[in-house]
Design an enzyme around this catalytic site. Structure first.
Site, PDB file in Angstrom:
ATOM      1  N   ASP A 198       0.852  -1.167   0.000  1.00 30.40           N
ATOM      2  CA  ASP A 198       0.000   0.000   0.000  1.00 30.40           C
ATOM      3  C   ASP A 198       0.900   1.232   0.000  1.00 30.40           C
ATOM      4  O   ASP A 198       1.664   1.480   0.936  1.00 30.40           O
ATOM      5  CB  ASP A 198      -0.927   0.039   1.215  1.00 30.40           C
ATOM      6  CG  ASP A 198      -1.990   1.121   1.029  1.00 30.40           C
ATOM      7  OD1 ASP A 198      -1.975   1.804  -0.008  1.00 30.40           O
ATOM      8  OD2 ASP A 198      -2.832   1.288   1.932  1.00 30.40           O
TER       9      ASP A 198
HETATM   10  C1  BGC Z   1      -4.651   3.623   0.328  1.00 33.28           C
HETATM   11  C2  BGC Z   1      -5.026   2.463  -0.560  1.00 33.28           C
HETATM   12  C3  BGC Z   1      -5.053   2.871  -2.004  1.00 33.28           C
HETATM   13  C4  BGC Z   1      -3.699   3.464  -2.365  1.00 33.28           C
HETATM   14  C5  BGC Z   1      -3.590   3.866  -3.810  1.00 33.28           C
HETATM   15  C6  BGC Z   1      -3.402   4.336  -0.168  1.00 33.28           C
HETATM   16  O1  BGC Z   1      -3.189   5.516   0.529  1.00 33.28           O
HETATM   17  O2  BGC Z   1      -4.463   3.170   1.650  1.00 33.28           O
HETATM   18  O3  BGC Z   1      -6.253   1.916  -0.157  1.00 33.28           O
HETATM   19  O4  BGC Z   1      -5.373   1.790  -2.819  1.00 33.28           O
HETATM   20  O5  BGC Z   1      -3.475   4.593  -1.553  1.00 33.28           O
HETATM   21  O6  BGC Z   1      -4.342   4.964  -4.104  1.00 33.28           O
END
Ligand code: BGC
Length: 757
Positions: free
Chosen positions: A305
């Site tokens: 993530d």
């Molecule tokens: C979030 C994710 C998301 C990713 C990409 C992160 O900050 O926790 O859920 O998929 O960003 O946008």
């Protein structure tokens, strides 16, 4: 010649230039997907494996690391802006995947660089957070889960995928399946609530919706189940906070929705930001290697993530980015989102012998496998379709589907003296409140490429039904202490026959990095509600929010309450359908509503304790100032009709290994409207080698009954339904007595009892 054929030809032509190996390779690609889906799954996997190996064989270490790197496009409203070096990175094969780039034209352009200007022409993978829709926005996932309608949720994911795929996307960072038992946590809005059983069913439905039956079809996306794991158990409900759980709770409560998503075929997994038992999830070998790869045999790839590799330095787990990269890759993380830790250090780490090339090869195999399954080697532009982008995105059909699922997501929490539905002949209706006409809020957080301007608000929805017999006054803002609009709102209420007060949270108050310590209705909104109540007019409250709110005053004083979450593009028409009785509300809460934040965490499947609450005994488990019971329990929701339940019946008082028992109940529509009821089946295991919750959901069925109509609803339970992790962590059912509760929500008290022999 079609555009697609031209691009395919150009692609092949380029490959031919690469020499004999590439020629063989490209010939093998052509028609591959047609063969895939007529062949048996094993044969398909074998074919893909051969092709993956033939590509891997051509790759340099640099190109391999490139496939393990994912960067954002930093897309903004005026157009795409990327890392300064993005085109060079793509061209040099240093990036295998891009996220936040979308639209057919833009992605086609980036893909062209990868396919035509890199040495090997390996196509890029385009990812995006298609959480509750791409352009046609569906209810926030927590709201949609309140429909308990798995087919509807599968359909909305299907439409979201279809729109997104036309706009050049291959991969969605969804479904989010984190069990959430703490409404302070803003990301409650992104999941399916507090229950593992229901959450697992919904996880599978959403994966099926996104992926369809054929990943190579041009209207499907590969799903990414997230955030692995236990992100929802953040201490104090504060986002990104520490998680510390027993392995039993982890396995029993938090992991099953991930397993369900993978069993439904989910192609990829995203690690979570949190640590678990002292080890960040992004380098957690127990989670990634032992459970995901070895126990569950997950063949897909794991992505981090965002910058979670870098964040291991702040966690105090890695001394620097080099060590963080080493720890992540050796734990089983295949793709680095945005840290650039693999980009910066993996080559050196391999050369120094700290990471084996075999580890790199394995990661690249997993990534290429997904690219093959998507059909990208067959036609790298297959997902960029300007024609379909125009015809399908935000089509009437898609908006209609959004309206249908949105109205199923509304939960009727209170309806004194049948205040609702409103008569369509009402003389004058006052619509009051800061959210009634807010397109920006009704679309909800995480709304993909959705645009607020496409949202039909509640005020517009009501106007479409009763025209100029509705008047609007904002009353006050959500998040500032400005009461200057109270007077006009009260005057309007006095002139009207009823008040629809639309209050709650702004969309930004839930979602990522949006925890709240106070979960009451913010700002002056409650004071406005009190003033409106004092006018004596029927007060109908429509709540919009991304989490359970503590609403004791409203629960006691409003005449009717509709929980309307953030319902997306068709929020207004959907809520109007419910307000005027064109749709009889059928939503049921998938998360407990506490009376106050002081009860948190509160969820229906808690344990009994050694001193269960006894009002006549001080020394029992309770509060001095509030009851233990929630404001609204899990599974709760009213209808404009009423349902009467008979006594539950059991087919046999004994259940034997290999056998089953049937539990049934007669449900009758005793009201005046057709309605849909969600009959819920809960089990309690009375004595275990480890203590068991007071109730666990084991099944549910939705039935639609006409006035006066009855239905006998039956559930089948087998020993498999009664399993849990015993004292030695064996997953099994223990002989003993079990109670089965059948009813309308988790507070049901009527039960039948059987013995597992
Ligand atoms: C979030 C994710 C998301 C990713 C990409 C992160 O900050 O926790 O859920 O998929 O960003 O946008």
């Amino acid at each position: 010649m079609s555009k697609r054929m031209i691009t395919r030809q150009r692609f092949s032509k380029y490959l031919y230039g690469l020499g004999l190996l590439a020629i063989v390779w490209s010939i093998n690609f052509s028609g591959l997907n047609k063969q895939f889906f007529s062949a048996k799954p094993d044969e398909v996997e074998d074919k893909i494996k051969d092709r993956v190996d033939s590509v891997l064989h051509l790759m340099t270490l640099e190109e391999k690391v490139g496939q393990m790197t994912l960067f954002t496009s930093d897309w903004d409203v005026t157009g795409p802006t990327m890392r300064a070096t993005y085109k060079a990175d793509i061209k040099e094969g240093k990036v295998g995947a891009i996220f936040n780039a979308h639209t057919a034209a833009y992605n086609r352009e980036l893909q062209r660089i990868a396919v035509e200007e890199t040495r090997l022409g390996i196509p890029l993978l385009f990812g995006y957070d298609v959480i509750h829709g791409y352009k046609t926005i569906f209810p926030i996932p927590l709201g949609e889960s309140s429909s308990w309608d798995l087919a509807a949720m599968e359909r909305s994911a299907r439409i979201a995928a279809s729109e997104a795929a036309a706009a050049g996307l291959h991969w969605t960072f969804a479904p989010m399946v984190d069990i959430a038992r703490d409404p302070r946590w803003g990301r409650v809005m992104e999941g399916a609530g507090e229950d593992t059983y229901l959450g697992s069913k919904i996880a599978a439905a959403r994966v099926k919706g996104f992926q369809g039956n054929d990943l190579a079809a041009t209207n499907t996306l590969v799903a990414c189940v997230k955030h692995y794991a236990a992100y929802g158990a953040a201490q104090a409900g504060r986002d990104y906070s520490t998680v510390d759980l027993s392995e039993r709770v982890l396995r029993e409560i938090y992991l099953p929705p991930f397993k369900a998503a993978l069993d439904a075929g989910c192609g990829t997994v995203m690690t979570s930001f949190n640590e678990l038992d002292g080890v960040p999830a992004t380098a957690n070998r127990f989670l990634l290697d032992e459970v995901l790869r070895k126990e569950w045999n997950f063949p897909g790839f794991v992505v981090t993530d965002y910058t979670s590799i870098d964040e291991m330095i702040n966690h105090g787990y890695s001394a620097d980015q080099t060590q963080a990269a080493e720890q992540a890759v050796n734990a089983g993380v295949d793709m680095d989102m945005q840290s650039a830790a693999y980009y910066n250090h993996l080559i050196d780490l391999v050369q120094e012998g700290k990471v084996s090339e075999a580890t790199i090869d394995e990661a690249v195999r997993r990534i290429l496998r997904i690219k093959f399954m998507l059909g990208l080697f067959d036609d790298p532009y297959r997902y960029s379709d300007e024609q379909r982008e125009k015809s399908e995105i935000l089509s009437d059909k898609n908006r209609q589907a959004a309206r249908e699922v949105a109205r199923k997501s509304v939960v009727l929490l209170k309806n004194e003296k049948q205040t609702l539905p409103l008569s369509i002949g009402i003389r004058k209706l006052a619509v009051i409140g800061p959210l009634a006409d807010s397109q920006l809020d009704m679309i909800g957080a995480w709304s993909g490429a959705g645009e607020a301007r496409h949202v039909t608000t509640l005020l517009t929805g009501i106007k479409n039904v009763i025209g100029d017999r509705v008047d609007y006054s904002m009353g006050c803002p959500v998040d500032q202490d400005d009461r200057s609009g109270f007077g006009a709102a009260i005057d309007l209420a006095k002139k009207s026959d009823a008040v629809v007060l639309v209050i709650g949270e702004k969309a930004y108050m839930s979602g990522e990095a949006a925890s709240r310590s106070d979960i009451t209705v913010p700002g002056p909104q409650l004071d406005l509600a009190r003033e409106l109540k004092a006018t004596g007019k029927p007060l109908i409250v429509v709540l919009m929010n991304g989490r359970p709110l503590a609403i004791p005053w409203l629960a006691d004083n409003a005449d009717a309450i509709l929980e309307a979450w953030f319902l997306g593009t068709e929020a207004g028409p959907a809520i109007s359908d419910v307000l005027f009785g064109d749709y009889n509300p059928s939503g049921r809460l998938t998360v407990t509503f506490p009376r106050s934040v002081g009860q948190v965490p509160i969820f229906y499947n808690m344990k009994n304790t050694g001193r269960p609450m006894d009002p006549n005994n001080k020394y029992t488990s309770k509060y001095l100032d509030i009851p233990n019971t929630p404001q609204f329990p899990f599974g709760f929701g009213l209808s404009y009709t009423s349902f009467a339940y008979g006594k539950p019946q059991l087919s046999s008082p004994e259940l034997h290994s290999g056998g089953s028992v049937q539990v049934s109940i007669e449900v009758t529509n005793t009201g005046k409207m057709e309605g849909t009821e969600t009959v819920q089946c809960y089990v309690r295991d009375l004595v275990g080698s480890v203590t068991r919750p007071i109730k666990e959901l084991k099944g549910f069925q939705q039935i639609t009954l006409k006035p006066g109509e009855s239905s006998n609803v039956q559930f089948t339970l087998t020993p498999d339904d009664l399993r849990f992790y015993d004292q030695e962590m064996n997953y099994r059912a223990e002989p003993g007595d079990f109670r089965v509760f059948l009813g309308e929500n988790s507070a049901v008290s009527d039960y039948v009892q059987f013995t597992l022999k």
